[in-house]
Design an enzyme around this catalytic site. Structure first.
Site, PDB file in Angstrom:
ATOM      1  N   ARG A  77       0.831  -1.188   0.000  1.00  0.00           N
ATOM      2  CA  ARG A  77       0.000   0.000   0.000  1.00  0.00           C
ATOM      3  C   ARG A  77       0.873   1.248   0.000  1.00  0.00           C
ATOM      4  O   ARG A  77       1.986   1.244   0.517  1.00  0.00           O
ATOM      5  CB  ARG A  77      -0.889   0.028   1.252  1.00  0.00           C
ATOM      6  N   TYR A 205      -1.682  -3.254  -6.657  1.00  0.00           N
ATOM      7  CA  TYR A 205      -1.492  -3.969  -5.393  1.00  0.00           C
ATOM      8  C   TYR A 205      -2.794  -4.072  -4.572  1.00  0.00           C
ATOM      9  O   TYR A 205      -3.559  -3.095  -4.500  1.00  0.00           O
ATOM     10  CB  TYR A 205      -0.408  -3.277  -4.544  1.00  0.00           C
ATOM     11  N   GLY A 206      -2.967  -5.201  -3.914  1.00  0.00           N
ATOM     12  CA  GLY A 206      -4.129  -5.523  -3.076  1.00  0.00           C
ATOM     13  C   GLY A 206      -4.877  -4.342  -2.490  1.00  0.00           C
ATOM     14  O   GLY A 206      -5.915  -3.924  -2.990  1.00  0.00           O
ATOM     15  N   LYS A 214      -9.770  -2.283   1.772  1.00  0.00           N
ATOM     16  CA  LYS A 214      -9.448  -1.130   2.613  1.00  0.00           C
ATOM     17  C   LYS A 214     -10.265   0.098   2.207  1.00  0.00           C
ATOM     18  O   LYS A 214     -10.651   0.904   3.054  1.00  0.00           O
ATOM     19  CB  LYS A 214      -7.952  -0.814   2.527  1.00  0.00           C
ATOM     20  N   HIS A 234     -10.634  -2.355  11.605  1.00  0.00           N
ATOM     21  CA  HIS A 234      -9.551  -3.183  11.073  1.00  0.00           C
ATOM     22  C   HIS A 234      -9.269  -4.301  12.080  1.00  0.00           C
ATOM     23  O   HIS A 234      -8.295  -4.253  12.822  1.00  0.00           O
ATOM     24  CB  HIS A 234      -8.325  -2.274  10.882  1.00  0.00           C
ATOM     25  N   SER A 256      -1.057  -4.039  10.411  1.00  0.00           N
ATOM     26  CA  SER A 256      -0.785  -5.081   9.417  1.00  0.00           C
ATOM     27  C   SER A 256       0.472  -5.872   9.768  1.00  0.00           C
ATOM     28  O   SER A 256       1.435  -5.312  10.289  1.00  0.00           O
ATOM     29  CB  SER A 256      -0.587  -4.453   8.038  1.00  0.00           C
ATOM     30  N   ALA A 257       0.413  -7.164   9.487  1.00  0.00           N
ATOM     31  CA  ALA A 257       1.571  -8.044   9.657  1.00  0.00           C
ATOM     32  C   ALA A 257       2.062  -8.130  11.099  1.00  0.00           C
ATOM     33  O   ALA A 257       3.255  -8.234  11.360  1.00  0.00           O
ATOM     34  CB  ALA A 257       2.708  -7.618   8.714  1.00  0.00           C
ATOM     35  N   CYS A 258       1.146  -8.085  12.048  1.00  0.00           N
ATOM     36  CA  CYS A 258       1.463  -8.247  13.470  1.00  0.00           C
ATOM     37  C   CYS A 258       0.942  -9.589  13.987  1.00  0.00           C
ATOM     38  O   CYS A 258       0.814  -9.776  15.195  1.00  0.00           O
ATOM     39  CB  CYS A 258       0.825  -7.148  14.301  1.00  0.00           C
ATOM     40  N   GLY A 259       0.592 -10.481  13.084  1.00  0.00           N
ATOM     41  CA  GLY A 259       0.098 -11.786  13.516  1.00  0.00           C
ATOM     42  C   GLY A 259      -1.412 -11.863  13.637  1.00  0.00           C
ATOM     43  O   GLY A 259      -1.941 -12.720  14.326  1.00  0.00           O
ATOM     44  N   THR A 261      -3.627 -12.592  11.253  1.00  0.00           N
ATOM     45  CA  THR A 261      -4.115 -13.808  10.596  1.00  0.00           C
ATOM     46  C   THR A 261      -3.768 -15.041  11.440  1.00  0.00           C
ATOM     47  O   THR A 261      -4.582 -15.950  11.592  1.00  0.00           O
ATOM     48  CB  THR A 261      -3.532 -13.902   9.172  1.00  0.00           C
ATOM     49  N   ASP A 283      -9.317  -9.733   9.021  1.00  0.00           N
ATOM     50  CA  ASP A 283      -8.838  -8.373   8.723  1.00  0.00           C
ATOM     51  C   ASP A 283      -9.848  -7.260   9.011  1.00  0.00           C
ATOM     52  O   ASP A 283      -9.442  -6.190   9.445  1.00  0.00           O
ATOM     53  CB  ASP A 283      -8.419  -8.292   7.248  1.00  0.00           C
ATOM     54  N   SER A 377       4.921 -10.437   0.409  1.00  0.00           N
ATOM     55  CA  SER A 377       4.253 -11.348  -0.534  1.00  0.00           C
ATOM     56  C   SER A 377       3.010 -11.931   0.132  1.00  0.00           C
ATOM     57  O   SER A 377       2.918 -11.992   1.351  1.00  0.00           O
ATOM     58  CB  SER A 377       5.208 -12.449  -0.992  1.00  0.00           C
ATOM     59  N   ARG A 378       2.057 -12.353  -0.686  1.00  0.00           N
ATOM     60  CA  ARG A 378       0.716 -12.642  -0.168  1.00  0.00           C
ATOM     61  C   ARG A 378       0.128 -13.916  -0.749  1.00  0.00           C
ATOM     62  O   ARG A 378       0.501 -14.352  -1.836  1.00  0.00           O
ATOM     63  CB  ARG A 378      -0.225 -11.484  -0.544  1.00  0.00           C
ATOM     64  N   GLY A 511       0.300 -20.485  18.740  1.00  0.00           N
ATOM     65  CA  GLY A 511      -0.789 -21.242  19.367  1.00  0.00           C
ATOM     66  C   GLY A 511      -0.883 -21.005  20.870  1.00  0.00           C
ATOM     67  O   GLY A 511      -1.985 -21.014  21.455  1.00  0.00           O
ATOM     68  N   ASN A 513      -0.786 -18.430  22.409  1.00  0.00           N
ATOM     69  CA  ASN A 513      -1.576 -17.234  22.735  1.00  0.00           C
ATOM     70  C   ASN A 513      -2.974 -17.592  23.237  1.00  0.00           C
ATOM     71  O   ASN A 513      -3.648 -16.769  23.852  1.00  0.00           O
ATOM     72  CB  ASN A 513      -1.664 -16.305  21.517  1.00  0.00           C
TER      73      ASN A 513
HETATM   74  O1  SAT Z   1      -1.807  -4.485   2.355  1.00  0.00           O
HETATM   75  S1  SAT Z   1      -3.258  -4.621   2.375  1.00  0.00           S
HETATM   76  O2  SAT Z   1      -3.871  -3.405   2.885  1.00  0.00           O
HETATM   77  O3  SAT Z   1      -3.772  -4.938   1.069  1.00  0.00           O
HETATM   78  C1  SAT Z   1      -3.676  -5.910   3.405  1.00  0.00           C
HETATM   79  C2  SAT Z   1      -3.433  -5.621   4.817  1.00  0.00           C
HETATM   80  O4  SAT Z   1      -2.419  -5.006   5.157  1.00  0.00           O
HETATM   81  O5  SAT Z   1      -4.258  -6.020   5.627  1.00  0.00           O
HETATM   82 MN    MN Z   2      -5.156  -5.287   7.257  1.00  0.00          MN
END
Ligand code: SAT
Ligand code: MN
Length: 603
Positions: A77, A205-206, A214, A234, A256-259, A261, A283, A377-378, A511, A513
């Site tokens: 993003r 990009y996503g 978003k 979020h 984002s990317a803090c675990g 998922t 998300d 990468s996703r 796990g 957690n």
């Molecule tokens: O990078 S995105 O906004 O597409 C996805 C995310 O960070 O949750």
């Molecule tokens: Mn997100």
């Protein structure tokens, strides 16, 4: 597909006339209405395989799955070119880039001129939310990117179901997207919340290009949610099943990317004791006050757009299982067996004979830090394929939320978990949460930034008003629909990332957690021991089930420690951050900050 007699929006603009105007300006060679069918998907895939913009993965091990490599300048993003275009600057607030709609018309609309020449314009009618849900919102995205079409089919409910909704409600959010020439200097992500409209140009990009995610489900929806008395957040949504079989739902906000998922798909090591986690969403959460006075949450998405690196059979087996078929991988590495690979997918030495995310031969070299997969990468995979998907994930009314979890990545300061004293205190905790930055947004990695409710990049209006809206939601004052939140969720803060003096993580995470979730459940049920600290309720060392973890008493003490000096610095910094909102800042948050300063002995 039947497209006739579709809707006229409340503002009088018909879907067809808007599409005609966009087509006249962007000049595509052809227009294709997406029906969201498998046949359509397969045809687009075949075209992309033929022109080599997609690579087929091993059909024996990854059926119907593909690798997509983006332009190397277009991998995350781009917040610096993301704008909120309201008539008044004040309505966008200090945390958003702002441009008046008239200026957007002058500066950005011309970038769409002839942008689709030689390309197909895909018309994507899509729905965020389950079709029969009162939460559901329709959008129509016009795009010249076939990758966006494939991704939107996984991430949303696409096609006739959306057109039916538009016809029935007369409402849809128009979104115009073009790759343009992918020039970062001509890249703009423009939101017009007053018209529920998005323009995105120059990126595939996503988060920049899948306009349902978003752009619609957070930025535009948050704006609408404030007016209508609900929350677009979020947040992940999970259900914690306890030994009685009862499931307690929790929503969690992490940058984002803090675990996020990983937490949503947690595999419980306490399953033998009857604790397991069900995934509702990873998300985004739309949350409304129900007739019972509880907060009900729905995941508006139909798929996961998850960060690949760090996702492995050991760290998130459910994500690995989800992304094994019908999945698009973006910017990962490719093995000699035509399987996807990324850092953290496997343990030990990476496989030999790989191609990296840029398509170059890759040789692992422990002496340098060169990675095979891009850090952001996703995988894009259907939510229904997740082994832990909740049987209630598509319930039209959503699931009732008993806890809200805020969290961030902090090497120090924040203990493993604490509970706020009240809704107002919880809003303060969310408003001042902070994290070390990651690769999901372009820019520096590893810098601490305050990211209120993990919404800094996603709040579609003035963030001071957003804080007030959160406070209002808990005021037990009726919203526009006459509903009151009489049973608000408890609010917690977690930090899985605290480090010891040796620089190593103190908590095993992943796990494990679930042990922290279990303490939250016990707190909600009025059990669960806690000690009072200046920042709220922290578990007593023996209140957490740590059986089998081999954590020394010193480690547990360090995990739960609240250091007055560190928190004095933290509170002063939070106060400085909040004061940036000036007179717009709700007085309640200023009072919460003063109360914390008093608690930690600041005069
Ligand atoms: O990078 S995105 O906004 O597409 C996805 C995310 O960070 O949750
Ligand atoms: Mn997100």
């Amino acid at each position: 597909m039947a497209i006739a007699e579709t809707s006229v929006r409340q503002d009088g603009q018909s879907l067809e006339s808007w599409i005609d105007a966009c087509a006249a300006h962007t000049r595509p060679d052809r227009i294709h209405w997406c029906d969201g069918s498998q046949a359509e998907y397969d045809a687009i895939v075949a075209e992309m395989l033929a022109n080599k913009s997609l690579t087929q993965l091993n059909p024996a091990t990854y059926p119907n799955s593909y690798l997509y490599r983006s332009d190397k300048s277009d991998v995350a993003r781009t917040e610096e070119v993301t704008f909120i275009c309201t008539e008044r600057q004040r309505d966008a607030g200090i945390t958003n880039n702002w441009m008046p709609p008239s200026q957007a018309q002058q500066r950005v609309w011309p970038l769409f001129k002839d942008a689709m020449r030689g390309r197909t314009m895909y018309v994507i009618p899509y729905l965020m939310g389950t079709p029969s849900s009162p939460f559901a919102k329709a959008g129509v995205e016009l795009t010249d990117s076939p990758y966006v079409v494939l991704s939107m089919r996984t991430m949303t409910r696409m096609g006739q179901v959306a057109l039916d909704h538009i016809r029935a409600t007369g409402a849809y959010a128009p979104g115009l997207h073009s790759l343009g020439d992918l020039d970062p200097n001509k890249r703009f992500i423009m939101h017009f919340p007053e018209e529920e409209m998005v323009w995105s140009v120059g990126s595939g990009y996503g988060g920049n290009a899948l306009l349902g995610k978003k752009c619609l489900a957070l930025r535009l929806a948050s704006y609408t949610a404030r007016r209508e008395g609900w929350l677009a957040e979020h947040m992940l949504i999970l259900g914690l099943q306890d030994p009685t079989g009862n499931v307690t739902y929790m929503a969690g906000a992490f940058p984002s990317a803090c675990g996020k998922t990983n937490l949503a798909m947690l595999v419980s090591p306490l399953e033998a004791q009857g604790y397991r986690v069900w995934t509702v969403g990873d998300d985004i959460a739309w949350m409304r006050i129900g007739p019972d006075g509880r907060l009900w949450a729905m995941n508006p998405e139909a798929g996961f757009f998850g960060v690949a690196p760090g996702t492995g059979a050991d760290t998130n087996p459910n994500a690995i299982a989800t992304a094994h078929s019908n999945t698009i991988f973006t910017n990962v590495a490719l093995t000699a067996e035509k399987e996807p690979w990324w850092e953290g997918m496997t343990t030990g030495t990476p496989p030999a004979g790989m191609t990296d995310w840029l398509g170059q031969p890759y040789q692992y070299d422990p002496a340098n830090k060169k990675v095979a997969a891009h850090a952001n990468s996703r995988f894009t995979a259907p939510a229904r394929q997740c082994p832990s998907i909740s049987p209630h994930w598509e319930d039209p009314q959503g699931v009732p939320i008993s806890a809200i979890i805020f969290g961030g990545r902090r090497a120090r300061v924040a203990p493993l978990v604490y509970q706020s004293r009240s809704w107002e205190h919880g809003v303060y905790v969310g408003a001042t949460m902070a994290s070390e930055t990651t690769a999901a947004a372009t820019g520096k990695v590893g810098v601490v930034r305050r990211d209120p409710m993990a919404m800094l990049p996603f709040c579609g209006y003035n963030m001071a008003d957003y804080f007030q809206h959160w406070l209002d939601m808990g005021q037990r004052v009726a919203n526009a629909q006459g509903q009151r939140l009489t049973a608000p969720p408890a609010i917690f803060h977690v930090n899985w990332f605290r480090k010891g003096t040796d620089g190593k993580f103190l908590w095993p995470g992943f796990g494990q957690n679930v042990r922290v979730l279990r303490w939250m459940l016990e707190r909600i049920q009025g059990r669960g021991a806690a000690q009072e600290t200046p920042i709220g309720h922290v578990p007593t060392p023996d209140a957490l089930d740590l059986e089998g973890l081999n954590l020394s008493p010193a480690t547990v003490a360090a995990l739960l420690h609240v250091d007055r000096n560190e928190w004095r610095t933290e509170a002063l910094d939070s106060g400085r951050f909040l004061s940036e909102f000036g007179d717009d800042l709700p007085a309640t948050l200023r009072e919460q900050n003063s109360a914390l300063l008093r608690e930690v002995g600041w005069h």
